[in-house]
Design an enzyme around this catalytic site. Structure first.
Site, short mmCIF file in Angstrom:
data_model
loop_
_atom_site.label_atom_id
_atom_site.label_comp_id
_atom_site.label_asym_id
_atom_site.label_seq_id
_atom_site.Cartn_x
_atom_site.Cartn_y
_atom_site.Cartn_z
N HIS A 50 0.87 -1.09 0.04
CA HIS A 50 0.06 0.02 -0.17
C HIS A 50 0.92 1.29 0.20
O HIS A 50 2.16 1.27 0.10
CB HIS A 50 -1.01 -0.05 1.16
CG HIS A 50 -0.24 -0.07 2.38
ND1 HIS A 50 -0.21 -1.26 3.40
CD2 HIS A 50 0.34 1.07 2.99
CE1 HIS A 50 0.54 -0.99 4.48
NE2 HIS A 50 0.98 0.36 4.35
C1 T46 Z 1 2.74 0.45 7.02
C2 T46 Z 1 3.33 -0.42 6.97
C3 T46 Z 1 4.90 -0.28 7.25
C4 T46 Z 1 -4.70 -0.66 13.35
O1 T46 Z 1 -5.80 -0.90 13.69
N1 T46 Z 1 -3.69 0.18 13.93
C5 T46 Z 1 -2.64 0.44 13.36
O2 T46 Z 1 -1.94 1.38 13.75
C6 T46 Z 1 -2.09 -0.24 12.37
C7 T46 Z 1 -0.63 0.06 11.79
C8 T46 Z 1 -2.68 -1.18 11.82
N2 T46 Z 1 -4.05 -1.36 12.42
C9 T46 Z 1 -5.02 -2.68 11.70
C10 T46 Z 1 -5.25 -2.36 10.20
C11 T46 Z 1 -5.15 -3.97 9.96
O3 T46 Z 1 -6.57 -4.42 10.28
O4 T46 Z 1 -4.06 -3.79 11.54
C12 T46 Z 1 -4.22 -4.62 10.60
C13 T46 Z 1 -2.99 -4.90 10.08
O5 T46 Z 1 -2.65 -3.63 9.13
P1 T46 Z 1 -1.90 -3.65 7.93
O6 T46 Z 1 -2.54 -4.92 7.05
O7 T46 Z 1 -1.97 -2.52 7.14
O8 T46 Z 1 -0.50 -4.19 8.10
P2 T46 Z 1 0.92 -4.07 7.38
O9 T46 Z 1 2.04 -4.69 7.95
O10 T46 Z 1 0.62 -4.55 5.74
O11 T46 Z 1 1.27 -2.47 7.15
C14 T46 Z 1 1.50 -1.70 8.48
C15 T46 Z 1 0.75 -0.49 8.61
O12 T46 Z 1 -0.60 -0.67 8.58
C16 T46 Z 1 1.22 0.55 7.47
O13 T46 Z 1 0.55 1.75 7.77
O14 T46 Z 1 2.91 1.53 6.24
O15 T46 Z 1 2.73 -1.37 8.33
#
Ligand code: T46
Length: 132
Positions: A50
């Site tokens: 993303h």
């Molecule tokens: C990024 C990369 C480096 C939350 O509820 N609060 C938060 O602060 C974060 C970061 C995530 N979430 C929830 C959203 C999703 O339901 O946690 C779940 C997993 O998030 P995501 O699939 O976006 O995780 P990554 O590892 O793909 O991405 C993360 C960050 O979300 C993103 O901002 O830049 O790490």
């Protein structure tokens, strides 16, 4: 053009172990509003895929290693994350992916704003369109 922008962190190492110092708005280009940690990533799993419309972040690998792909829609770069000595800027409107996590990898991410799903662009095609 390099997409790799890093910020040095003070590492104080002695026989007792290692201490890593990160000061909001001093070591980082912004005031920290949110910190999160990524760990226990299963072998072969990748994360990210993303870009953020406005959010700016700095990531540092506290333990183990992984690879961060940064992509501005034209240039694409892979950065090895394996040091506590510097943090990597994940700027707004940079498509990013995380791959090749070691079993023990702990990635800390400092962000300049609170979590907001509306700020995510999770489709690569939309990311390319917005960047035009
Ligand atoms: C990024 C990369 C480096 C939350 O509820 N609060 C938060 O602060 C974060 C970061 C995530 N979430 C929830 C959203 C999703 O339901 O946690 C779940 C997993 O998030 P995501 O699939 O976006 O995780 P990554 O590892 O793909 O991405 C993360 C960050 O979300 C993103 O901002 O830049 O790490």
């Amino acid at each position: 053009m390099s997409l790799e922008v890093s910020y040095p962190f003070k590492n104080i190492e002695n026989a007792d172990g290692k201490l890593v110092v990160i000061e909001s708005a001093r070591n980082l280009p912004f005031e920290i509003k949110r910190t999160y940690f990524i760990m226990n990533v299963r072998k072969g799993e990748s994360r990210g895929f993303h870009a953020h419309k406005e959010l700016r972040q700095v990531a540092v690998c506290l333990k183990g290693s992984c690879k961060m792909i940064l992509d501005d829609g034209i240039n694409k770069q892979t950065v090895a994350m394996n040091s506590t000595k510097e943090g990597l800027l994940i700027d707004k409107m940079i498509w990013h992916e995380m791959h090749e996590f070691s079993d023990d990898c702990i990635l800390a991410v400092f962000a300049d704003d609170y979590y907001d799903e509306e700020d995510y662009i999770r489709s690569y095609d939309c990311f390319l369109e917005k960047g035009e």
